[in-house]
Design an enzyme around this catalytic site. Sequence first.
Site, short mmCIF file in Angstrom:
data_model
loop_
_atom_site.label_atom_id
_atom_site.label_comp_id
_atom_site.label_asym_id
_atom_site.label_seq_id
_atom_site.Cartn_x
_atom_site.Cartn_y
_atom_site.Cartn_z
N ALA A 9 83.49 59.98 21.01
CA ALA A 9 83.22 60.70 22.26
C ALA A 9 82.26 61.85 22.02
O ALA A 9 82.45 62.97 22.49
CB ALA A 9 84.52 61.20 22.88
N GLY A 10 81.21 61.55 21.27
CA GLY A 10 80.19 62.56 20.98
C GLY A 10 78.93 62.31 21.78
O GLY A 10 78.97 61.82 22.92
N GLY A 12 76.78 60.09 21.48
CA GLY A 12 76.61 58.67 21.80
C GLY A 12 77.76 58.14 22.64
O GLY A 12 77.55 57.40 23.61
N CYS A 159 69.40 63.76 8.24
CA CYS A 159 69.24 64.64 9.41
C CYS A 159 68.66 65.97 8.94
O CYS A 159 69.40 66.88 8.58
CB CYS A 159 70.60 64.82 10.09
SG CYS A 159 70.51 65.61 11.70
N CYS A 353 62.18 65.50 20.35
CA CYS A 353 63.02 66.46 19.63
C CYS A 353 62.56 67.89 19.88
O CYS A 353 61.36 68.18 19.85
CB CYS A 353 62.96 66.16 18.12
SG CYS A 353 64.07 67.19 17.14
N LYS A 388 64.78 74.37 24.69
CA LYS A 388 66.02 74.00 24.02
C LYS A 388 67.23 74.62 24.75
O LYS A 388 68.26 73.95 24.94
CB LYS A 388 65.99 74.46 22.55
CG LYS A 388 67.23 74.11 21.73
CD LYS A 388 67.39 72.61 21.54
CE LYS A 388 68.59 72.27 20.67
NZ LYS A 388 68.34 72.47 19.24
#
Length: 424
Positions: A9-10, A12, A159, A353, A388
């Site tokens: 449940a993040g 994604g 990452c 990004c 951001k």
Amino acid sequence: MAHIVIVGAGLGGMPMAYEMREAARPSDRVTVIANTAKFHFVPSNPWVAVNWRQREEIELEIEPLLKKHDIGFIHAAVTRVHPEQNRVELDDGRSVDYDYLVLATGPRLAFDEIEGLGPQGHTQSICHVDHAAHARTAWERFVAEPGPIVVGAVQGASCFGPAYEFAMIMETDLRRRKIRDQVPMTFVTSEPYIGHLGLGGVGDSKGLMESIFRDKHIRWICNAKVDRVEAGKMYVTEHDEDGKPKKSHELPFSYSMMLPAFKGVEAVYGIEGLTNPRGFVLIDGQQRNPKYPNIYAVGVCVAIPPVEATPVPTGTPKTGYMIESMVTATAQNIRAVLDGQPPVRKATWNAVCLADFGDNGAAFVALPQIPPRNVNWFSHGKWVHLAKVGFEKYFMHKMKKGTTETVYEKVVMDALGIMKLKGN
């Protein structure tokens, strides 16, 4: 009636739940299983770590949000997936059967691969809001007694953006406190050059990031392997272009944040045909596992090979918009199968990004994320910081409302030629 189970449940899992509920038939059940009761917005973790955000500002209770959209929720950890039996085993002893399974688990953080790494060792992490809260406590101690900082990403990491982001956010916070002159900073990375990002660079990311680091007096060591970490000291081996040891470094630090390598979660690790040797889920062009076609995967848990061979191992990042494209393709493909049609949707894996540097930032657009690309753009400026902040508020609003793409977002992205699905 089909039961579609989503694990995670993040960034994604939550969008996957909303899009799947919208794409599924009214009679189908959608259930989310997660080992946490709260969603948290991972990109804001660096702000939490320097006390620019409270964790409560970037968290949402999952169950009430899903319930409003007729999505079931089970707060439990999945201990094992049993693909031959179409069921998942939970840590409370229960099992849940599924017709279709979507894995959105995120990664397992492999701190254990390097002695002394991580919050249980001698370095901080911003990979989870719990880690960021721990890092904030350490940061408050540090600024009271400043000293050297070592920040970056270890061998096998994939990452890299958050490492750059956190380095610059710390630098900005130190300047605001007027103690920057007391803090030597060293950026340690497995990348072959600054700005590689696990992507072979984007635009002139190398030149731009090197220029920023020089301007901010941040030293860097590339092609670096972290051998071990002790209290206040990091042992690093720098390698040459052939991957051979070149120089050893003993780096003292009063504060350190190093991003770890990722692995697949234990629930799927070692299942033949489902995962690769690192535990990441194997998928085809439609996000399906080739051996178990009723299992799909989105996000960081997906197996993607490195963009290129590097002297020290680096992985390929899975960025936010790239994950969103996986989600859309998966939801539409499952609906096609439910209707007796072949799944044909393919995610573009386009990447947009935004990296905040405290009072400015860097942004890139890579279409697609993995080269060769149709668009390859990298920029820097104060507007990125504002963008951001705006994106954080916008994404949290979408999660509260249960939508993944507003009309305005779609219009803007279409105008820029940034699509989620190939052929659209």
